[in-house]
Structure formats: C-alpha cells, structure tokens
Design a protein around this motif. Structure first.
Motif, PDB file in Angstrom:
ATOM      1  N   THR A   1       7.553   3.806  -2.447  1.00  0.00           N
ATOM      2  CA  THR A   1       7.066   1.979  -2.408  1.00  0.00           C
ATOM      3  C   THR A   1       7.230   0.521  -1.591  1.00  0.00           C
ATOM      4  O   THR A   1       8.110   0.630  -0.656  1.00  0.00           O
ATOM      5  CB  THR A   1       8.234   1.594  -3.538  1.00  0.00           C
ATOM      6  OG1 THR A   1       9.663   1.934  -2.895  1.00  0.00           O
ATOM      7  CG2 THR A   1       8.528   2.523  -4.917  1.00  0.00           C
ATOM      8  N   VAL A   2       5.660   0.104  -1.669  1.00  0.00           N
ATOM      9  CA  VAL A   2       5.926  -0.951  -0.395  1.00  0.00           C
ATOM     10  C   VAL A   2       6.025  -2.606  -0.959  1.00  0.00           C
ATOM     11  O   VAL A   2       6.295  -3.491  -0.179  1.00  0.00           O
ATOM     12  CB  VAL A   2       4.412  -0.578  -0.119  1.00  0.00           C
ATOM     13  CG1 VAL A   2       4.673   0.041   0.848  1.00  0.00           C
ATOM     14  CG2 VAL A   2       3.158  -0.712  -0.852  1.00  0.00           C
ATOM     15  N   ASP A   3       6.535  -2.139  -2.434  1.00  0.00           N
ATOM     16  CA  ASP A   3       5.950  -4.065  -3.085  1.00  0.00           C
ATOM     17  C   ASP A   3       7.732  -4.316  -3.455  1.00  0.00           C
ATOM     18  O   ASP A   3       7.288  -5.733  -3.382  1.00  0.00           O
ATOM     19  CB  ASP A   3       5.799  -3.777  -4.641  1.00  0.00           C
ATOM     20  CG  ASP A   3       6.525  -3.160  -5.413  1.00  0.00           C
ATOM     21  OD1 ASP A   3       6.302  -2.311  -6.300  1.00  0.00           O
ATOM     22  OD2 ASP A   3       7.317  -1.690  -4.541  1.00  0.00           O
TER      23      ASP A   3
ATOM     24  N   ARG B   1      -0.269  -2.060   4.534  1.00  0.00           N
ATOM     25  CA  ARG B   1       0.796  -0.738   4.522  1.00  0.00           C
ATOM     26  C   ARG B   1       0.676  -0.744   3.601  1.00  0.00           C
ATOM     27  O   ARG B   1       0.018   0.558   3.168  1.00  0.00           O
ATOM     28  CB  ARG B   1       2.282  -1.397   4.125  1.00  0.00           C
ATOM     29  CG  ARG B   1       3.492  -0.578   3.057  1.00  0.00           C
ATOM     30  CD  ARG B   1       4.003   0.727   3.951  1.00  0.00           C
ATOM     31  NE  ARG B   1       2.560   1.847   3.946  1.00  0.00           N
ATOM     32  CZ  ARG B   1       2.907   2.533   5.272  1.00  0.00           C
ATOM     33  NH1 ARG B   1       3.154   2.407   5.883  1.00  0.00           N
ATOM     34  NH2 ARG B   1       1.866   3.610   5.416  1.00  0.00           N
ATOM     35  N   GLU B   2       0.167  -1.447   2.282  1.00  0.00           N
ATOM     36  CA  GLU B   2      -1.320  -0.480   1.132  1.00  0.00           C
ATOM     37  C   GLU B   2      -1.985  -0.381   1.712  1.00  0.00           C
ATOM     38  O   GLU B   2      -2.861   1.189   1.199  1.00  0.00           O
ATOM     39  CB  GLU B   2      -1.001  -1.193   0.428  1.00  0.00           C
ATOM     40  CG  GLU B   2       0.243  -1.814  -0.864  1.00  0.00           C
ATOM     41  CD  GLU B   2       0.296  -2.770  -1.747  1.00  0.00           C
ATOM     42  OE1 GLU B   2      -0.572  -3.542  -1.426  1.00  0.00           O
ATOM     43  OE2 GLU B   2       0.995  -3.202  -2.357  1.00  0.00           O
TER      44      GLU B   2
END
Lengths: 491, 334
Positions: free
Chosen positions: B19-21, B195-196
């Motif tokens: 998860t990058v959020d 990153r996304e």
C-alpha cells in the motif's frame, strides 16, 4: 531486581575482519632495565620487578626498583642540573630541546605506540591515534612557552621552582609523562619521575629519547619502582615541587606528607564524571559519546563518563541504542588495528572491577553485558552497563576505573545538575543537547574541572585540566598549567 | 542471485503488493497535514555534524586485509550499479557497458557480475535486451533527472516511459526546491505518485544530499522517502558536488536501521558519485557493517552508484589473486 542479561548470539556476519596486528618487531625490549639517572642507565639497588603484558600475561622484561638511595642520587643529579645547566640556560635554548624531543616522539611514534600497547594493554588504535600524538603535542606546545613565560600573565620574571618530583599512573603512561615533564622542563625545572610499577617501559624509552636529543644529564631522571619508590621521591627533602596523578587515597597520603614543607603540590586524582543526556540530544552521537566516555582506554580514565545521567523520556531509547552499539565493539588483541577494547591493566585492577560489579548486582542494579568471547589468557573484562542504578549505590559513587557504566535518570535540568554534582569528585562532566543556551547554563552550574559539550574525552595541551573537591587541585596544560611550576620574582 | 528477497521473511513473494497511500505503522498519521508532517520530521533526533564526522573517521581507519579484503572486493563488485549518464550515450556504449556488467573481468570467470546497469530511460530498452537472462537489473534515472525541475505530469510520464522501456529499477530525484522551502508534504506526495507509476519496478529515491547540505536535512529527507514507499534511499545524482560522503552515508544507514526497528520494513541505501577507489568502497562496507548491520551487506540492500569504481575493484582483485599490481590496460575501458 537482580539479573544478568546477555543478548542472544546473532548469526556470524559474512564480513569477518581478518586479523590486522601491528608488528611488534619495531620494538626492542631488553631483558632488563635499570634506572635513568644523570643521563645514564644505572642499576637500581632495590629488588627488581617484572613488567607484564596484560593481554597475555607474558613477562616483557625485568625492571630495577629504585631504593631511597637511588632516589637520592636522582634528586642530587636533578639539583646539579638545575643549578649548573638547566636553570641558567637561555629560555629559547630550553625550548629547542623540547622541540627536539617532540620531533623525536613523532619520528618514533610507531615504536612508542606498540610498546605502550604491549605494556599497558590499550588498543593500538588509541596509542597510535591518541596517546603518542598528544604526548608529542604537549612537548610542542610547551616548547613554545619556554621563552615567553614573562607574558604568561603570571607576573614579571617568573622563576622555576627547582627539582620536581613527579609520580604518574599506569593508564596513560607516556601521555602522563608528557603532561608532567613538558611543563616542568619548559619552565626551567628539572625532573625526577617515577612511572607506574605496571607500565614503566615507555618512560624508559623516553629516557633513550632524552639521550638522543642530547638533553643535558640530570634534567630528566627516571626512577622505576612501586609505592615505596614513589614515597621516597615525594618525601625527599630536596624536592621543591610534587606532582602526582593517581588515586585519591594515595593523593591524600601525599598531601599529608607534603603538608608543612616548602614543597608546592598539584594532585590530579579520581573522578566519577556525569555524562548528561537531555531528551533533545543528537541521540546517535550521544551514544557514541557515552561509548567514548566510558569504554575509551577500557574505562581506565580518571575523567571517564562513568555515570550516565539520561533524561527519563529518552531512557529506553538511549539504553537500547547503547546496547546495540556496544554489541559492535571489538574486544581482543591490543595490537590488532581493529580492536576497540583491550586488556585490563593488571590482575589487581581486574579484581577491583569484578568486586565493584558484584556489589552493583548485590545492591539491586541490573547488569548487562554483550555476548562476546574474551581471550583465555590475560586480564579481560567485557563492557558492562548497569541500569536501575540509584545515587545511593556504590557503583554510582565509587570510582571503578574500568569499562563499567552506571545509568541513572533525571526528569528536569535542575535534577540533572543536582545529581551530577552529588559526588565527592569533580574532574569532568559531559552535556548532550542541541540547545546551546542550555549547554552554557548547565556548564556554569556543574562543579567539574572540565565540561564537555556534545563530545567527551577530548584533550588538548592548550586546555587546562584538573579537578574540584577530591579530584585534586592545580591545573595541568594550558597557561594555567605553567603556574604550577613557577614562582613570582619576589618569592 | 540478485532477486529482491525480503531478508526479514525470505519466503515472502519477491514482489509483494504494497500500500502506498499511507506510511507504515506506527507512522500512519504523520502525513495527515503539512503541520503534522513538519512536526514529525523536525522532531527526529538531530545530527551533530562533528560527532558524525568523528565516527566515520574512526570507522575509516579499520584495517581490512587478506580474506576480509577479498570478501569485501567481491561483495562491492556485486553491489555496483554500473552507470553511464552522459548526453553522448548511444545504444553501442550501453551494450558495451552491459557486456562489462555481465563479465567485469573477461579473464576471470570467478569474478561476480554487478548488480545493475544504470542508464537514462530512453536507453533502458537497449540495456534490458543486452542483459536478458543475466539477473542483472536495469536501472533508469527518471523524474527530470538530475535537477527534477519539471511538472509532475512530465516526471510521471518519464517514469512510465522508463518502465515501459524495460527498467525494473527507477532512480528518481526529489524536488529539493520544495524540500528546502519546507513543503515536505509536496515532496512526499510526489514520491508516492512516482511509487505508483513505478508499478513493479523498485524505487530508489535520490536525495541529492549535496544540495540539502546539512545532516539534519539528510535524516529528514531519508525518513520522508522511506515513509513514502522508497525501496532505496540514494545520496546523489553524481552531477552535484559533494556527492556521496561517509557522514551522509552514516546518517542514511542510521535512518534505515531505525526505520526497520520501528516498522519492520527494510530499506536499502545507495551512495552514488565520488566513490572511485576500492579503499572508498571498503570504507562504505565497514560503515554498513557497523551501523545498519550485516543484514544490509547484500546487493539487495546496498548498492554503489559508480562507473570508474569497478575498474579499481578489478585491479585490486587481480592484485590479491596474483600478488602484483597490473595496470589500466589489464581492465577494460568503459
């Protein structure tokens, strides 16, 4: 709570440093040594004693013990040199000799470093990077003073005292010699020096340097031996000045012996320094400073930061970081260039460290030591941290003089100062905080001769060093240090 | 050999979805506002420059000899991101570099291959093709490297283009202007966006420490990048001086060490620029060993961004094997 915690052994690192020992072939240790009196090596009349490599218990050599008669000969030689040669010498020429000695120390630095590590047990990294360069620096610094004493702020025409009797400890054998001999010589005094019983070898090599430098005979005399020899030096009638570095107990007896005589006295004695870490400190560097403060030279440092006072809000974080860092210390062969912690200097000192550590546990403090292998022979003690220490514990009050740290806590700056000052000693202290104004305020309130800010165990010949209370009196180094070897024109 | 494995959990899938959020626990809420993020970054313990330099001076004096040196040289070779970032790069020079990456010492099959080849994004495809089947990674610099002065859309397009060309590692630069004016959340969001855009490609975040100047800034920028999902923090572009220095690397290693202790996530470190000699490389390995620990002593967690370093490593390696020094003609020109 009484517990001995050892961390689980971690799997071996793939990066194993291969042994990197400094070669000992550079030193040439004779099977026996005499005394250095009047520019010559002479036999002593006392019973000879052995000097041992504390890392292996190997006997390095046999050294003569100076009797009262030997000390008398040395003092007479020093007196002669003072009245006939050294006293009348042009100050600039005195300076030349000091410069010459300083340069020879630099040229023979590796030899001195190896010999010091062999005889004392300290890591070669420290003897190479600290002891020997600082010893040379002391001679360079005082060489510069020799012809400028009129401008040292000590009044017009200050004059030397005469013969200085000097007794030094085993923790920094060559460096303590330099602290004593360089200012005495620069100010025009002559010297009878007694090195410590367990570490006489670099002083005897220094005697050779004096000959190499063509120093007039009798200016520096070196009389080896134990306590009796030291007593003979201190109590000799024709000694004008006594300088001692060592334990508070011996210092007290010297003060008694000198009381009522004309002799001037400086004492540099024990310590139980507080290293104060505030919650706004640069933690990683503070941890380095704590390690440097207590594990430098195996903790055989009178100004060692042996009491860590850490603010309660960061206690756990600091102790965890400290333990991780201690786990990376490399203990072993003092001659290996990668060794961080060497051997304890003597069986006697090891016994004292063990005894006080056991008292610490018995009184309820928690002992922590990293998992580490100690060599089978020699005198060794692992780096040790005591937590849950109260100011009433003996390990918070007595000087251990070994790699043993006592961790105490505080909540407010006032409490830190009160606890830091709550000691019979007062040699040094450390403050760790990013707040400059706090450094100045706390340093002002600490009763200690040296206060380090965001660093620890940093020495420089230009900076005076000495203690409050039972840490002694008088200052060594800097302009202040000169005063201990001079008298005013009128005196 | 150089598959990205998770040392904490060797059986975890190599490319686990992340998860990058939001940042990992326990730091989930530190990016909730500009003020909160600033308070967090400024609340990190300060770095005393004098103390950091003193520490690296001591570690630089470690004496690494014989077997330890041999291990260090081979390990350093396996950690090299062999780099060419010139305007004059051509498919030919990249193919030549790729050949060197696979077989650094043509005369010695026991010499390990390097970790990656690092090129501009438009040449990533050439490198990918030349390195097919070798396990050597293709790293591409992106996000308007080296200055980072472009709109976010351009930067993200740059990243996607490099990934589409075959890069499996992206070396991005942070917006130093935004960082130095205190717009930390902007910098953070940009790293998250990159990153996304990376997809499965690994992300190295270049802090350009020569422009951040203070070690306090280096620590803050390292934490910012790690919270934003960086796989590696990297010192420099190599286009600004000073590039990689030991104190900077020390502070970054402390940051990744502390970050893993707090979150369980291990992040790699890549000093780049200015490391030219075997001695420099060995000093860095000692720093890794005694700061972050042995877990970081693998190309999965530590890299050297370098070009000329490799030849010096090869010369020293030959010296250890043969007992005498050869010369520059015994290693290949880049």
């Amino acid at each position: 709570m009484t517990s001995t915690t050892r961390t689980d052994p971690t799997p071996p690192s793939p990066f194993q440093y291969a042994p990197a020992p400094e070669s000992r072939s550079i030193v040439d240790i004779a099977p026996s040594y005499g005394l250095f009196v009047d520019g010559e090596f002479v036999d002593g009349t006392g019973e000879a004693f052995k000097s041992v490599n504390p890392a292996t218990e190997e006997v390095l050599t046999e050294v003569a013990a100076g009797s009262e008669a030997d000390v008398d000969r040395a003092v007479k030689a020093a007196r002669r040199a003072f009245t006939r040669v050294w006293g009348p010498l042009r100050p600039a020429d005195r300076g030349k000799y000091l410069f010459r000695i300083a340069r020879i120390l630099q040229e023979r630095a590796r030899e001195f470093a190896v010999l010091e590590s062999l005889d004392n047990g300290k890591p070669i990294r420290e003897s190479r990077d600290v002891d020997v360069p600082l010893a040379a620096a002391h001679f360079f610094y005082h060489a510069g003073w020799a012809d400028k004493l009129d401008w040292a702020g000590l009044g017009p025409g200050p004059r030397p005292l005469g013969v200085a009797g000097q007794v030094i400890p085993w923790n920094f054998p060559l460096l303590m010699l330099a602290w004593k001999v360089a200012p005495a010589m620069a100010t025009g005094n002559t010297v009878v020096l007694k090195p410590a019983e367990t570490t006489p070898l670099t002083a005897l090599l220094f005697a050779e340097v004096c000959r190499q430098a063509d120093l007039p005979p009798g200016v520096v005399n070196i009389v080896t031996g134990a306590g009796d020899t030291g007593r003979a030096v201190v109590e000799h009638d024709d000694v004008d000045k006594v300088a001692f570095t060592g334990s508070t107990e011996v210092g007290r007896s010297i003060a008694r012996a000198v009381a009522g005589t004309r002799k001037k006295l400086t004492l540099e004695l024990g310590g139980k320094a507080a290293n104060i870490v505030f919650d706004d400190a640069p933690i990683d560097q503070a941890v380095e400073g704590i390690v440097q403060g207590i594990f430098f030279n195996q903790g055989h440092v009178c100004c060692a930061g042996s009491r860590l006072l850490v603010q309660e809000s960061v206690h756990d974080e600091v102790v965890a970081s400290l333990q991780r860092r201690i786990g990376t210390l490399r203990i072993g062969d003092p001659l290996d260039k990668n060794t961080d912690i060497g051997a304890i200097n003597s069986a006697e000192q090891l016994a004292r460290i063990r005894e006080l550590s056991e008292v610490g546990e018995a009184e309820g403090a928690s002992r922590w030591q990293p998992a580490c292998d100690l060599p089978a022979r020699g005198y060794w003690f692992p780096p040790t941290v005591f937590t849950d220490v109260s100011p009433a514990h003996r390990i918070a009050r007595d000087e251990i003089f070994g790699p043993v740290l006592s961790v105490l806590t505080f909540r407010t700056p006032d409490e830190a100062v009160a606890k830091a000052n709550n000691t019979t000693y007062g040699l040094s202290a450390g403050i760790w905080t990013e707040k400059g104004s706090r450094i100045l305020k706390i340093a002002d309130q600490l009763r200690a001769g040296v206060v380090w800010a965001n660093t620890f165990n940093k020495f420089d010949p230009t900076s005076p060093f000495g203690g409050y209370k039972q840490s002694g009196y008088g200052r060594e180094g800097g302009r202040h240090g000169l005063a201990a070897y001079l008298k005013g024109a009128a005196e | 050999m150089i598959g990205m494995t998770n040392l904490l959990d060797p059986h975890a899938p190599a490319t686990s979805p992340r998860t990058v959020d939001e940042p990992p626990a326990p730091y989930g809420d530190v990016t909730r506002s500009d003020a909160a993020f600033r308070a967090f970054l400024h609340g990190l313990p300060g770095v005393d420059q004098v103390g950091a330099e003193a520490r690296t001076t001591v570690l630089a004096s470690r004496s690494i000899k014989t077997t330890a040196k041999a291990w260090a040289i081979d390990t350093a070779i396996s950690m090299v991101d062999l780099t060419t970032l010139e305007g004059a790069d051509t498919p030919g020079t990249v193919r030549s570099l790729a050949a060197k990456a696979r077989r650094p010492d043509p005369g010695d099959a026991t010499c390990p291959q390097v970790a990656a080849v690092c090129v501009y994004g438009d040449l990533a495809g050439v490198a990918r093709e030349a390195l097919a089947g070798t396990g050597i990674h293709v790293a591409a610099v992106a996000t308007a490297f080296p200055s980072g002065r472009a709109s976010r859309e351009v930067k993200l397009a740059d990243v996607k283009d490099a990934v589409a060309n075959g890069a499996d590692e992206i070396d991005m630069v942070i917006d130093r202007g935004a960082f130095l004016t205190g717009r930390y959340l902007d910098v953070y969001e940009e790293v998250v966006a990159v990153r996304e855009a990376c997809g499965d490609a690994h992300l190295k975040v270049i802090l350009e420490t020569g422009e951040l100047v203070t070690l306090d800034n280096v620590r803050r920028a390292s934490w910012l990048a790690m919270l934003a999902g960086a796989d590696f923090v990297k010192t420099s572009t190599g286009k600004v001086s000073p590039a990689a220095t030991l104190p900077v690397c020390l502070v970054m290693l402390e940051a990744v060490r502390d970050f893993r202790a707090a979150t369980g996530r291990q992040i790699g470190v890549k000093p780049a620029g200015g490391i030219r000699t075997t001695k420099d490389a060995v000093r860095h390995l000692v720093l890794v060993h005694e700061t972050a620990g042995p877990d970081w002593l693998s190309p999965d967690w530590f890299r050297f961004g370098a070009s000329s370093l490799l030849n010096d490593l090869l010369l020293q390696r030959q010296k250890l094997r043969t007992g005498h020094y050869s010369g520059p003609d015994h290693v290949t020109v880049d």
